[in-house]
Design an enzyme around this catalytic site. Structure first.
Site, PDB file in Angstrom:
ATOM      1  N   SER A 147       1.004  -1.308  -0.145  1.00 50.20           N
ATOM      2  CA  SER A 147      -0.009   0.130  -0.171  1.00 50.20           C
ATOM      3  C   SER A 147       0.764   1.085  -0.052  1.00 50.20           C
ATOM      4  CB  SER A 147      -0.785  -0.044   1.199  1.00 50.20           C
ATOM      5  OG  SER A 147      -1.643   1.024   1.300  1.00 50.20           O
ATOM      6  N   LYS A 172      -1.065  -0.968  -4.331  1.00 47.65           N
ATOM      7  CA  LYS A 172      -2.256  -0.236  -3.961  1.00 47.65           C
ATOM      8  C   LYS A 172      -1.552   1.330  -3.905  1.00 47.65           C
ATOM      9  CE  LYS A 172      -4.693  -0.005   0.006  1.00 47.65           C
ATOM     10  NZ  LYS A 172      -5.426  -0.908   1.267  1.00 47.65           N
ATOM     11  N   LYS A 174      -2.864   5.137  -2.303  1.00 49.99           N
ATOM     12  CA  LYS A 174      -3.865   6.020  -1.976  1.00 49.99           C
ATOM     13  C   LYS A 174      -4.312   7.034  -2.786  1.00 49.99           C
ATOM     14  CE  LYS A 174      -3.795   3.930   2.197  1.00 49.99           C
ATOM     15  NZ  LYS A 174      -5.279   3.462   2.875  1.00 49.99           N
ATOM     16  N   ASP A 199      -7.065   3.208  -3.264  1.00 51.96           N
ATOM     17  CA  ASP A 199      -7.940   3.273  -1.733  1.00 51.96           C
ATOM     18  C   ASP A 199      -8.141   4.749  -1.726  1.00 51.96           C
ATOM     19  OD1 ASP A 199      -9.038   3.010   0.700  1.00 51.96           O
ATOM     20  OD2 ASP A 199      -7.285   2.258   1.561  1.00 51.96           O
ATOM     21  N   GLU A 224     -11.160   0.945  -3.776  1.00 50.69           N
ATOM     22  CA  GLU A 224     -11.326   0.903  -2.140  1.00 50.69           C
ATOM     23  C   GLU A 224     -11.970   2.040  -1.667  1.00 50.69           C
ATOM     24  OE1 GLU A 224      -8.045  -0.815  -0.188  1.00 50.69           O
ATOM     25  OE2 GLU A 224      -8.780  -0.664   1.805  1.00 50.69           O
ATOM     26  N   ASP A 249     -14.111  -1.026   3.004  1.00 52.25           N
ATOM     27  CA  ASP A 249     -13.311  -1.296   4.168  1.00 52.25           C
ATOM     28  C   ASP A 249     -13.948  -0.766   5.426  1.00 52.25           C
ATOM     29  OD1 ASP A 249     -11.570  -1.071   6.121  1.00 52.25           O
ATOM     30  OD2 ASP A 249      -9.677  -0.095   4.681  1.00 52.25           O
ATOM     31  N   LYS A 273     -10.501  -6.122   8.164  1.00 52.12           N
ATOM     32  CA  LYS A 273      -9.493  -5.721   9.054  1.00 52.12           C
ATOM     33  C   LYS A 273     -10.127  -6.606  10.558  1.00 52.12           C
ATOM     34  CE  LYS A 273      -7.756  -1.763   6.997  1.00 52.12           C
ATOM     35  NZ  LYS A 273      -7.890  -0.443   6.767  1.00 52.12           N
ATOM     36  N   GLY A 301      -4.643  -3.651   6.466  1.00 52.86           N
ATOM     37  CA  GLY A 301      -3.638  -3.147   7.501  1.00 52.86           C
ATOM     38  C   GLY A 301      -3.675  -1.928   7.913  1.00 52.86           C
ATOM     39  N   LEU A 303      -0.981  -0.340   9.775  1.00 54.37           N
ATOM     40  CA  LEU A 303       0.246  -0.117  10.375  1.00 54.37           C
ATOM     41  C   LEU A 303       0.613  -0.790  11.591  1.00 54.37           C
ATOM     42  CD1 LEU A 303       0.378   3.773   9.347  1.00 54.37           C
ATOM     43  CD2 LEU A 303       0.781   2.051   7.950  1.00 54.37           C
TER      44      LEU A 303
HETATM   45 MG    MG Z   1      -8.726   0.985   3.184  1.00 51.68          MG
END
Ligand code: MG
Length: 379
Positions: A147, A172, A174, A199, A224, A249, A273, A301, A303
């Site tokens: 990501s 992925k 952002k 995302d 996402e 998500d 998650k 995830g 982090l």
């Molecule tokens: Mg997400």
């Protein structure tokens, strides 16, 4: 998959004590998403004790309510005042029994997940089995993607190239309004045949339909969480107007959320998650209902340190985790982790930690140096 049921002779586990630490780890590089930048990871770590066995979990709750509504301060208060007093000194035969104690409390899935996940680790260790086995998963490694946070397009594309060369199975990006079509176009030009996704972390509205129609040209795996964190209806409206699959998500907090979203075609992929949905039991229910709808899932995830990352890896061994997850190498995020084991990917595969429970041990000396606060609970 057939989950292992507790053997009839297994004794219930008494929760003899617990401690919650607040820990802080600096990030190797700042991580920017559509609504802000993280420079460090501050997280609560829970240890549950039964006899000489310990179970570990970490909360995915943030200091401020920037991902979902919960905050670390609220989470610590709920643990201290409500959840810990209701389980300390009590016996539980299995995670289902523990869940009954958590069920009456509304919301707060991230905080409840801490208790539930630490108990799974404790319970699996008491049975001498890896967490993946008691969950019903299989395999020695799970596929992972990467990501990439928001930065300028050239830097992001270069990182995409590097991580593809390292073997990561999906790149992925952002995105946020104004930082989307050009970025994805540049990445697609650089990596024509690679699995790409984006995302948005809720940054768009239905008025942005033209942006998503342009993104359709790039063959993304999925988009996402483009719309609001608590929405499914608008996502269904958007899905009906674009070709690319939507992946929810933030909007999915329970198996019911997942079912309703799939019933109206608001999501064709689901990001699970474990810490967002209240723990492994609910994550497994989401996994199962998605499988029933033919919808693939993957593990997102937050982090996490090695403790949360290990939980995620074990959950990702379930059969319907058919897309690469976000459980990338710990060293991408931290120069030093709070566990002894190195959770590092090789050719896009993350080995499942071996041994009972989550299979990782805590580096207590190092943890002490990054501990900001500590609460202890004894029976
Ligand atoms: Mg997400």
């Amino acid at each position: 998959m057939i989950a292992v049921q507790p053997c009839p002779s297994a004794k219930p586990l008494r929760i003899d004590g617990a401690s919650v630490r607040l820990a802080r780890l600096p990030l190797v590089t700042p991580f920017t998403v559509s609504n802000g930048t993280a420079y460090e990871k501050v997280f609560p770590l829970l240890v549950l004790r039964s006899g000489d066995i310990e179970g570990y979990s970490e909360g995915v709750v943030d200091p401020a309510p920037e991902f979902l509504e919960e905050t670390i301060a609220g989470s610590l208060a709920l643990l201290r005042d409500t959840l810990m007093p209701s389980i300390i000194g009590q016996e539980f035969a299995n995670p289902e029994a523990l869940e009954q104690v958590l069920l009456p409390w509304r919301g707060n899935q991230m905080t409840k997940a801490m208790v539930e996940m630490a108990f799974w680790d404790l319970w699996a260790k008491s049975l001498g089995l890896p967490l993946k086995t008691v969950l019903g998963g299989l395999g020695e490694a799970v596929a992972v993607g990467v990501s990439l946070g928001i930065e300028d397009i050239a830097a992001t594309v270069e990182k995409g190239r590097q991580h593809h060369a390292l073997g990561y199975r999906r790149i992925k990006m952002k995105i946020k309004p104004g930082h989307d079509v050009a970025l994805v176009g540049a990445m697609r030009a650089a990596l024509p045949d690679v699995s790409l996704s984006v995302d948005a972390n809720t940054a768009y509205t239905l008025a942005d339909l033209p942006v998503f129609r342009r993104l359709d040209a790039f063959g993304l795996e999925y988009i996402e969480q483009p719309l609001a964190h608590d929405d499914v209806l608008d996502h269904a409206a958007l899905q009906a107007r674009i070709q690319t699959a939507i992946c929810l998500d933030e909007s999915i907090r329970s198996a019911r959320d997942a079912r309703q979203a799939m019933q109206i075609d608001a999501t064709r992929v689901v990001n699970i998650k474990v810490g967002r949905v209240g723990g492994h039991l609910e994550a497994r229910r989401i996994h199962d209902i998605c499988a029933a709808f033919g919808v693939p899932v993957w593990c997102g995830g937050m982090l996490e340190s090695g403790v949360g990352r290990a939980h995620n890896i074990h959950m990702s061994t379930m059969a319907n985790f058919r897309k690469p997850g976000d459980t990338a190498s710990s060293s991408r995020y931290f120069t030093r982790d709070i566990i002894h084991q190195k959770l590092e990917t090789e050719n896009g595969l993350m080995p499942v930690p071996c041994g009972p429970g989550i299979g990782v041990t805590i580096d207590w000396d190092f943890l002490e140096t990054v501990t900001l606060d500590r609460l202890d609970f004894d029976a």
